[in-house]
Design a protein around this motif. Sequence first.
Motif, PDB file in Angstrom:
ATOM      1  N   TYR A  44      62.862  11.505   2.871  1.00 38.81           N
ATOM      2  CA  TYR A  44      61.435  11.219   2.829  1.00 38.81           C
ATOM      3  C   TYR A  44      60.716  11.929   3.972  1.00 38.81           C
ATOM      4  O   TYR A  44      61.217  11.972   5.098  1.00 38.81           O
ATOM      5  CB  TYR A  44      61.175   9.721   2.971  1.00 38.81           C
ATOM      6  CG  TYR A  44      61.731   8.881   1.863  1.00 38.81           C
ATOM      7  CD1 TYR A  44      63.017   8.340   1.942  1.00 38.81           C
ATOM      8  CD2 TYR A  44      60.969   8.608   0.730  1.00 38.81           C
ATOM      9  CE1 TYR A  44      63.535   7.558   0.929  1.00 38.81           C
ATOM     10  CE2 TYR A  44      61.475   7.820  -0.293  1.00 38.81           C
ATOM     11  CZ  TYR A  44      62.761   7.293  -0.183  1.00 38.81           C
ATOM     12  OH  TYR A  44      63.257   6.533  -1.201  1.00 38.81           O
TER      13      TYR A  44
ATOM     14  N   TYR B 259      55.273   4.862  10.956  1.00 43.11           N
ATOM     15  CA  TYR B 259      54.669   5.897  10.120  1.00 43.11           C
ATOM     16  C   TYR B 259      53.843   5.271   9.007  1.00 43.11           C
ATOM     17  O   TYR B 259      54.317   4.402   8.277  1.00 43.11           O
ATOM     18  CB  TYR B 259      55.748   6.821   9.558  1.00 43.11           C
ATOM     19  CG  TYR B 259      56.387   7.646  10.654  1.00 43.11           C
ATOM     20  CD1 TYR B 259      57.411   7.121  11.441  1.00 43.11           C
ATOM     21  CD2 TYR B 259      55.933   8.924  10.935  1.00 43.11           C
ATOM     22  CE1 TYR B 259      57.966   7.856  12.477  1.00 43.11           C
ATOM     23  CE2 TYR B 259      56.490   9.677  11.962  1.00 43.11           C
ATOM     24  CZ  TYR B 259      57.499   9.129  12.729  1.00 43.11           C
ATOM     25  OH  TYR B 259      58.049   9.868  13.760  1.00 43.11           O
TER      26      TYR B 259
ATOM     27  N   TRP C  54      53.881   8.110   3.506  1.00 38.58           N
ATOM     28  CA  TRP C  54      55.201   8.513   3.051  1.00 38.58           C
ATOM     29  C   TRP C  54      55.101   9.320   1.764  1.00 38.58           C
ATOM     30  O   TRP C  54      54.234   9.065   0.920  1.00 38.58           O
ATOM     31  CB  TRP C  54      56.073   7.285   2.795  1.00 38.58           C
ATOM     32  CG  TRP C  54      56.402   6.541   4.053  1.00 38.58           C
ATOM     33  CD1 TRP C  54      55.641   5.595   4.683  1.00 38.58           C
ATOM     34  CD2 TRP C  54      57.585   6.690   4.833  1.00 38.58           C
ATOM     35  NE1 TRP C  54      56.274   5.161   5.819  1.00 38.58           N
ATOM     36  CE2 TRP C  54      57.466   5.811   5.942  1.00 38.58           C
ATOM     37  CE3 TRP C  54      58.725   7.481   4.728  1.00 38.58           C
ATOM     38  CZ2 TRP C  54      58.458   5.693   6.920  1.00 38.58           C
ATOM     39  CZ3 TRP C  54      59.714   7.366   5.682  1.00 38.58           C
ATOM     40  CH2 TRP C  54      59.580   6.486   6.769  1.00 38.58           C
TER      41      TRP C  54
ATOM     42  N   ALA D 168      57.315  11.746   6.354  1.00 34.03           N
ATOM     43  CA  ALA D 168      56.421  10.692   6.820  1.00 34.03           C
ATOM     44  C   ALA D 168      55.438  11.241   7.840  1.00 34.03           C
ATOM     45  O   ALA D 168      55.748  12.197   8.554  1.00 34.03           O
ATOM     46  CB  ALA D 168      57.237   9.558   7.440  1.00 34.03           C
TER      47      ALA D 168
END
Length: 125
Positions: A95, A112, A115, A97
Amino acid sequence: QVQLVESGGGLVQAGGSLRLSCAASERTFSTYVMAWFRQAPGKEREFVAGSSRRGISIRYADAVKGRFTMSRDNAKNTVYLQMNSLKSEDSAVYYCAADRDNTGIPVAAVAYEYWGQGTQVTASS
């Protein structure tokens, strides 16, 4: 609202390489700390690498130091993760972020705000 779109995941043999990209929609991209996280089945999401706003400082998890390289191109609103010498234990959903508010390069996922949807990386042994 920042929209993040990852690409570049796939299936490779152990020892191989992949390059992930994350494109951001935000014109003020350079004001965000950017990071890569990964999550394997049954495990918590973990920090992989993070970049300061101008890309001068890069922070890596110990598990990927010397094998992964993160970079960013603020002119293209894009961050990259070059992954070399992949191991089976690197297999996970990766991912991208973005964090606007914190100083430094946080390693906690909760820091974060934005996303991406994630991209699967599988290194087969």
